[in-house]
Design a protein around this motif. Structure first.
Motif, mmCIF file in Angstrom:
data_model
loop_
_atom_site.group_PDB
_atom_site.id
_atom_site.type_symbol
_atom_site.label_atom_id
_atom_site.label_comp_id
_atom_site.label_asym_id
_atom_site.label_seq_id
_atom_site.Cartn_x
_atom_site.Cartn_y
_atom_site.Cartn_z
ATOM 1 N N GLY A 197 28.100 53.670 50.084
ATOM 2 C CA GLY A 197 28.757 54.673 51.013
ATOM 3 C C GLY A 197 30.287 54.709 50.388
ATOM 4 N N ASN A 198 30.850 55.752 51.180
ATOM 5 C CA ASN A 198 32.317 56.396 50.959
ATOM 6 C C ASN A 198 33.213 55.177 51.446
ATOM 7 O OD1 ASN A 198 32.756 56.933 53.567
ATOM 8 N ND2 ASN A 198 32.460 59.086 53.248
ATOM 9 N N GLY A 199 33.032 54.104 52.142
ATOM 10 C CA GLY A 199 34.003 53.036 52.601
ATOM 11 C C GLY A 199 33.741 51.788 51.773
ATOM 12 N N ALA A 200 32.468 51.836 50.851
ATOM 13 C CA ALA A 200 32.318 50.358 50.221
ATOM 14 C C ALA A 200 33.272 50.236 49.211
ATOM 15 C CB ALA A 200 31.067 50.562 49.536
ATOM 16 N N ALA A 201 34.150 50.966 48.661
ATOM 17 C CA ALA A 201 35.020 50.736 47.465
ATOM 18 C C ALA A 201 36.299 49.727 48.032
ATOM 19 C CB ALA A 201 35.646 52.023 46.952
ATOM 20 N N LYS A 202 36.520 50.086 49.262
ATOM 21 C CA LYS A 202 37.716 49.175 49.916
ATOM 22 C C LYS A 202 37.184 47.827 49.990
ATOM 23 C CE LYS A 202 38.067 51.795 53.589
ATOM 24 N NZ LYS A 202 38.720 52.499 54.742
ATOM 25 N N PHE A 203 35.861 47.343 50.161
ATOM 26 C CA PHE A 203 35.580 46.195 50.370
ATOM 27 C C PHE A 203 35.256 45.332 48.757
ATOM 28 C CE2 PHE A 203 32.093 43.377 51.609
ATOM 29 C CZ PHE A 203 32.699 42.316 52.174
ATOM 30 N N GLN A 204 35.134 46.158 47.778
ATOM 31 C CA GLN A 204 34.935 45.707 46.304
ATOM 32 C C GLN A 204 35.512 44.811 45.893
ATOM 33 O OE1 GLN A 204 33.518 48.858 43.722
ATOM 34 N NE2 GLN A 204 32.369 47.392 42.470
ATOM 35 N N THR A 205 37.082 45.123 46.178
ATOM 36 C CA THR A 205 38.024 44.031 45.539
ATOM 37 C C THR A 205 38.001 42.621 46.443
ATOM 38 O OG1 THR A 205 39.441 45.714 44.892
ATOM 39 C CG2 THR A 205 40.412 43.686 45.125
ATOM 40 N N LEU A 206 37.948 42.955 47.928
ATOM 41 C CA LEU A 206 38.038 41.777 48.625
ATOM 42 C C LEU A 206 36.772 40.929 48.408
ATOM 43 C CD1 LEU A 206 38.905 43.698 51.875
ATOM 44 C CD2 LEU A 206 40.374 42.189 50.580
ATOM 45 N N ALA A 207 35.499 41.431 48.136
ATOM 46 C CA ALA A 207 34.438 40.649 47.744
ATOM 47 C C ALA A 207 34.214 40.360 46.425
ATOM 48 C CB ALA A 207 33.341 41.259 48.367
ATOM 49 N N ALA A 208 35.166 40.458 45.638
ATOM 50 C CA ALA A 208 35.017 40.298 44.058
ATOM 51 C C ALA A 208 34.250 38.849 43.873
ATOM 52 C CB ALA A 208 36.185 40.487 43.436
ATOM 53 N N GLY A 209 34.764 37.917 44.444
ATOM 54 C CA GLY A 209 34.386 36.371 44.163
ATOM 55 C C GLY A 209 33.026 35.935 44.882
ATOM 56 N N ASN A 210 32.630 36.946 45.351
ATOM 57 C CA ASN A 210 31.085 36.548 46.027
ATOM 58 C C ASN A 210 29.965 37.073 45.468
ATOM 59 O OD1 ASN A 210 29.004 36.156 48.029
ATOM 60 N ND2 ASN A 210 30.402 36.662 49.742
ATOM 61 N N PRO A 211 29.284 36.084 44.641
ATOM 62 C CA PRO A 211 28.105 36.510 43.856
ATOM 63 C C PRO A 211 26.912 37.229 44.827
ATOM 64 C CG PRO A 211 28.101 34.134 44.181
ATOM 65 C CD PRO A 211 29.210 34.655 44.999
ATOM 66 N N ASN A 212 27.162 37.064 46.061
ATOM 67 C CA ASN A 212 25.840 37.817 46.866
ATOM 68 C C ASN A 212 26.120 39.041 47.330
ATOM 69 O OD1 ASN A 212 24.274 35.441 46.694
ATOM 70 N ND2 ASN A 212 25.122 34.260 48.357
#
Length: 231
Positions: A168-183
């Motif tokens: 979705g168009n808001g997911a990119a904002k979470f991608q950097t924050l979750a970069a270390g989570n393999p799940n």
């Protein structure tokens, strides 16, 4: 006898319409336009052209479905007004489908389901906030639609025991924050579509989950704030 559901999706920058058969849920046709702030001037044209191209008229439409939100306040208002106008003029039922649930349906249709997979649609709500929810691939709701301010701990509980697919168009904002989570994994380029709205609307029609045409309002999820322009 009317045999089609006309679906409208105006919750994002994409304006789209679709036609589905009521008897078997088959997609008859779709049309979309990707122009910013074009919904008010192009939605009725898209509807007319789609019906004409598919050799149908409004007399063949048994119900109108609209993307219920959350999403763009202006876009949702335009879609709701168009859907209510059509339902009132044609004396047919109105259906409202969650924008987040429809987004999840889009991905579920193209994803191999597993027991540990959760689908996480995210719609931009400005700054570091998104509108989000969690669904199993079969459509079961795990987390109800909610506004979420993103940080490194967001969805930590869910990702401990599940794989979470964000889009979705808001997911990119979470991608950097979750970069270390393999799940946590991400899909790009996923926008709301009237096709998924229509697929869910066919099921809702069978359950007769109709909305009151006179009093229906979109599901904004958060209170809408307006400001007075400076003179």
């Amino acid at each position: 006898m009317p045999s089609l559901i006309l679906s409208l999706e105006t919750s994002s920058a994409v304006c789209s319409v679709a036609l589905h058969r009521l008897d078997d849920g088959r997609l008859v046709g779709q049309s979309e336009l990707r122009l910013e702030k074009s919904h008010s001037s192009h939605l009725s044209v898209l509807i007319s052209q789609l019906l004409e191209n598919m050799l149908h008229t409004l007399a063949d439409v048994a119900a109108v479905a609209v993307s219920d939100g959350p999403g763009s306040y202006t876009g949702l208002r335009i879609g709701a007004a168009a859907a209510k106008g059509l339902c009132y003029a044609l004396d047919i039922p109105l259906l409202a489908v969650s924008t987040l649930a429809a987004l999840a349906r889009q991905i579920a249709a193209a994803t191999v389901p597993t027991e540990d997979l959760l689908l996480c649609p995210m719609l931009d709500a400005r700054r570091m906030e998104v509108y989000t929810a969690l669904y199993r691939p079969d459509g079961a709701e795990v987390l109800a639609p909610t506004p979420l301010i993103l940080d490194e701990t967001s969805l930590a509980e869910q990702t401990t025991h599940h794989r979470v697919l964000c889009f979705g168009n808001g997911a990119a904002k979470f991608q950097t924050l979750a970069a270390g989570n393999p799940n946590v994994a991400f899909l790009t380029g996923i926008e709301p579509s009237a096709v998924a709205v229509g697929a869910l609307a066919v099921e809702a029609y069978a359950r007769q989950e109709f909305r009151d045409v006179a009093y229906y309002e979109p599901f904004y999820l958060k209170e809408v704030y307006t400001t007075t322009p400076k003179s």
